[in-house]
Design an enzyme around this catalytic site. Structure first.
Site, PDB file in Angstrom:
ATOM      1  N   ASP A 236       1.962  53.042  16.745  1.00 35.12           N
ATOM      2  CA  ASP A 236       1.650  53.461  15.373  1.00 35.12           C
ATOM      3  C   ASP A 236       0.210  53.109  15.013  1.00 35.12           C
ATOM      4  OD1 ASP A 236       4.224  54.466  14.743  1.00 35.12           O
ATOM      5  OD2 ASP A 236       4.949  52.446  14.322  1.00 35.12           O
TER       6      ASP A 236
ATOM      7  N   ASP B 189       7.524  55.120  11.267  1.00 32.51           N
ATOM      8  CA  ASP B 189       8.645  54.739  10.397  1.00 32.51           C
ATOM      9  C   ASP B 189       8.449  55.260   8.974  1.00 32.51           C
ATOM     10  OD1 ASP B 189      10.271  53.499  12.253  1.00 32.51           O
ATOM     11  OD2 ASP B 189       9.473  51.494  11.886  1.00 32.51           O
TER      12      ASP B 189
ATOM     13  N   ASP C  81       6.368  48.265  17.849  1.00 27.77           N
ATOM     14  CA  ASP C  81       7.451  47.926  16.923  1.00 27.77           C
ATOM     15  C   ASP C  81       8.066  49.184  16.313  1.00 27.77           C
ATOM     16  OD1 ASP C  81       9.181  46.273  15.644  1.00 27.77           O
ATOM     17  OD2 ASP C  81       7.759  45.483  14.179  1.00 27.77           O
TER      18      ASP C  81
ATOM     19  N   ASP D 134      -4.038  47.912  16.550  1.00 26.62           N
ATOM     20  CA  ASP D 134      -4.594  47.971  15.190  1.00 26.62           C
ATOM     21  C   ASP D 134      -3.987  46.949  14.240  1.00 26.62           C
ATOM     22  OD1 ASP D 134      -2.545  49.427  13.034  1.00 26.62           O
ATOM     23  OD2 ASP D 134      -2.086  49.790  15.127  1.00 26.62           O
TER      24      ASP D 134
ATOM     25  N   ASP E 147      -0.731  49.773  21.590  1.00 27.04           N
ATOM     26  CA  ASP E 147       0.178  49.866  20.459  1.00 27.04           C
ATOM     27  C   ASP E 147       0.463  51.362  20.268  1.00 27.04           C
ATOM     28  OD1 ASP E 147       1.610  49.209  18.121  1.00 27.04           O
ATOM     29  OD2 ASP E 147      -0.165  49.549  16.887  1.00 27.04           O
TER      30      ASP E 147
END
Length: 241
Positions: free
Chosen positions: A10, A19, A99, A179, A8
């Site tokens: 972030d 973001d 994402d 996470d 992942d």
């Protein structure tokens, strides 16, 4: 055969959410209440589209966004982990499924000179339009009911594995490092040899804990981490097996 590492971005590679981090570029470092309240569950990408429009309308330029994003701190031990992986590319393939968006991830990897560590990055495609607004498109469409409509990480991972198999590439195991809540779906599909590595105290870790308390079986082993140094230790253990 190599080990496949799935990261992942972030709160895993970087120690914050890219973001929400860029909100510091807004006037008074906060969004108007009506914009904050416009978020609908599962539609984060659409919400961020409105945030990027607001920032553009407020005169925030690409250079300011880039300066903010490239100031994001790496998670503890992550620079050491990525350096370790660079030195061991003959043993590991590394991909990111995130994402976030392609521009933010590119900026971070480029600024820290870690682009070469990753074979592929799967994320929401982003670009600046002619007015200077950052536009982000959905990563893909999928049929998974558990995930946000723009990204099912399990679908992306499955398609990647299938394409690699078509090229004759097989992996001894998958190690999934993440996470968040959207990491639960891919982790529950890992197999017996695979390793789920949730970050200690974060949503993925808490969810897997609850699942084990409810006696919901997980095929893979689970190794919790709080620093990239712990991940290095486990990878060294795996390649000596």
């Amino acid at each position: 055969m190599k080990v496949l590492l799935v990261f992942d971005f972030d709160n895993t590679i970087i120690d914050d959410n890219s973001d929400t981090w860029i909100i510091q570029c807004a006037p008074d470092k906060k969004l108007p209440i009506e914009l904050q309240d416009s978020y609908q569950k599962g539609l984060w990408t659409e919400f961020m589209g409105r945030v990027f429009k607001y920032l553009r309308d407020e005169g925030v330029k690409e250079e300011e966004l880039k300066r903010a994003v490239t100031s994001l701190p790496f998670t503890s031990g992550m620079i050491e982990l990525l350096s370790f992986l660079r030195m061991n590319k003959d043993r590991f393939d590394c991909i990111i499924i995130s994402d976030s968006n392609s521009i933010f991830i590119d900026w971070v990897l480029e600024a820290a000179a870690f682009h070469d560590v990753f074979d592929t990055v799967f994320t929401n495609p982003a670009s600046f339009d002619s007015t200077g607004r950052l536009t982000v498109r959905n990563c893909h469409t999928h049929a998974c009911t558990r995930c946000p409509k723009n990204l099912c990480k399990n679908t992306v991972l499955g398609e990647f594995i299938d394409k690699q198999l078509q090229k004759g590439v097989r992996y001894t195991r998958i190690v999934y490092i993440g996470d968040g809540g959207n990491d639960v779906c891919p982790v529950t599909f890992l197999k017996k040899n695979d390793v789920a590595m949730p970050r200690e105290g974060y949503t993925l870790h808490r969810t897997l804990d609850k699942m084990s308390q409810n006696l919901e079986p997980m095929a893979s082993s689970i190794v919790v981490w709080s620093s990239g140094m712990e991940i290095i230790s486990h990878l060294q253990f795996l390649i000596q097996m």
